[in-house]
Design an enzyme around this catalytic site. Structure first.
Site, short mmCIF file in Angstrom:
data_model
loop_
_atom_site.label_atom_id
_atom_site.label_comp_id
_atom_site.label_asym_id
_atom_site.label_seq_id
_atom_site.Cartn_x
_atom_site.Cartn_y
_atom_site.Cartn_z
N HIS A 65 52.20 -4.34 67.20
CA HIS A 65 52.77 -5.66 67.48
C HIS A 65 52.50 -6.18 68.90
O HIS A 65 51.80 -7.16 69.09
CB HIS A 65 54.30 -5.61 67.28
CG HIS A 65 54.76 -5.08 65.97
ND1 HIS A 65 54.67 -5.78 64.78
CD2 HIS A 65 55.33 -3.89 65.65
CE1 HIS A 65 55.17 -5.06 63.79
NE2 HIS A 65 55.58 -3.91 64.28
O1 RIB Z 1 59.36 -6.23 65.18
C1 RIB Z 1 58.48 -5.62 66.10
C2 RIB Z 1 59.02 -5.75 67.49
O2 RIB Z 1 60.27 -5.08 67.59
C3 RIB Z 1 58.11 -5.06 68.54
O3 RIB Z 1 58.24 -5.73 69.76
C4 RIB Z 1 58.71 -3.69 68.64
O4 RIB Z 1 58.45 -3.08 69.91
C5 RIB Z 1 60.18 -4.00 68.51
O5 RIB Z 1 60.65 -4.42 69.79
#
Ligand code: RIB
Ligand code: CA
Length: 313
Positions: free
Chosen positions: A243
């Site tokens: 992500h």
């Molecule tokens: O949904 C993914 C996000 O939530 C990313 O930033 C992960 O690190 C968590 O913070």
């Protein structure tokens, strides 16, 4: 190579946050003015420590790390140890940090920096719940017009949610803070699950990090091998979504991403859809287009950039 981005990374490390921080610290085009930790994946005491561990792993112990909000604006803190492990950085054995936390609250640092730097020169890169960003905007409304841009990881639309059927984790944890940010008028780029779910840490890609043969390469492979197991089990994919590095990769190579200007609003009333980012992708409302929402990524180019840059640390 001239610095082309002065940024503040707001983060809740988190293995994927860690790779985003490494990418930023490895890239000469980026000047990291500071890293502000927020409660999210794990409690604040761990996210701030993990941020310092990653700066030392990168060989950048002079990086300024600040602790911020210990919980969301209104709702109780929800964490994600089932994904990130008890420490929030499970996978590699990283030493306890020796670099100190800066003795200033993260929100004060964000406000002070934005008021001191020339208007329109600082980009905020939130990788976790938006609590610190919202608190800074509420504490000093004059900062909003001074922010060059916000590039954040959060939300989802056609992809749905990852913590509820409707909501992505960062927005779900602090929907009220997200509402403050999305209604602030600051130019915002959004990396939602619709993009990050196309950036999978396949076995071949993890092997490329390990093949770097460096402490950073090996630690990155170990972090991702731990981090991906939850999503591989959930989605049945080869690898899990990476992500947060999408935010930093956008600064370095925006051409890796495709999206469109949309209206985005955040659900803060209904418990059923709490934290949902309602994205008007088809422009069916007359609501103002307050965000550039990404939907596609050149994932091979993304991982090539990551391996190339992390290989420099
Ligand atoms: O949904 C993914 C996000 O939530 C990313 O930033 C992960 O690190 C968590 O913070
Ligand atoms: Ca994160």
């Amino acid at each position: 190579m001239p610095t082309s981005h002065k940024i503040i990374i707001d983060t809740d490390p988190g293995q994927d946050d860690a790779v985003a921080i490494l990418l930023a610290l490895a890239s000469p085009e980026i000047e990291v003015l500071g890293i502000t930790a927020v409660a999210g994946n794990v409690p604040l005491a761990l996210t701030e420590k993990n941020a310092r561990k990653i700066c030392e792993l990168a060989g950048k112990p002079q990086t300024r790390v600040f602790a911020g909000a210990i919980r969301p604006l209104v709702r109780p803190l929800v964490t994600a140890e089932e994904v990130h492990g008890k420490t929030g950085l499970n996978g590699p054995e990283l030493p306890e940090p020796t670099m100190q936390l800066v003795d200033e609250h993260a929100v004060d640092f964000i406000v002070r920096t934005l008021m001191a730097e020339a208007p329109g020169t600082v980009t905020l890169c939130p990788l976790g719940p938006l609590t610190n960003i919202a608190l800074a905007m509420i504490r000093e409304p004059r900062i909003a017009p001074r922010i060059k841009r916000i590039v954040l990881m959060g939300g989802g639309f056609f992809e749905g949610g990852n913590v509820t059927p409707a909501a992505e984790f960062n927005i779900y944890v602090d929907p009220h803070a997200a509402d403050v940010v999305f209604t602030s008028g600051v130019p915002t780029v959004v990396m939602p699950l619709d993009v990050t779910h196309k950036a999978l840490t396949t076995a071949k890609r993890i092997a490329a990090f390990r093949a770097l043969g460096t402490r950073v390469g090996t630690a990155t492979a170990e972090m991702l091998e731990f981090f991906e197991r939850f999503d591989e089990g959930k989605y049945g994919t080869d690898g899990g979504p990476l992500h947060d590095p999408c935010v930093i990769a956008y600064l370095l190579k925006p051409e890796l991403f495709k999206g469109r200007e949309c209206n985005v609003m955040v659900e803060t009333a209904s418990e059923l859809t709490m934290g949902m980012t309602v994205v008007d992708w088809w422009g069916v409302t007359k609501r103002p287009k307050n965000a550039l929402v990404m939907r596609d990524i050149d994932h091979d180019g993304f991982f090539a950039l990551l391996v190339e840059r992390l290989g420099k640390l």
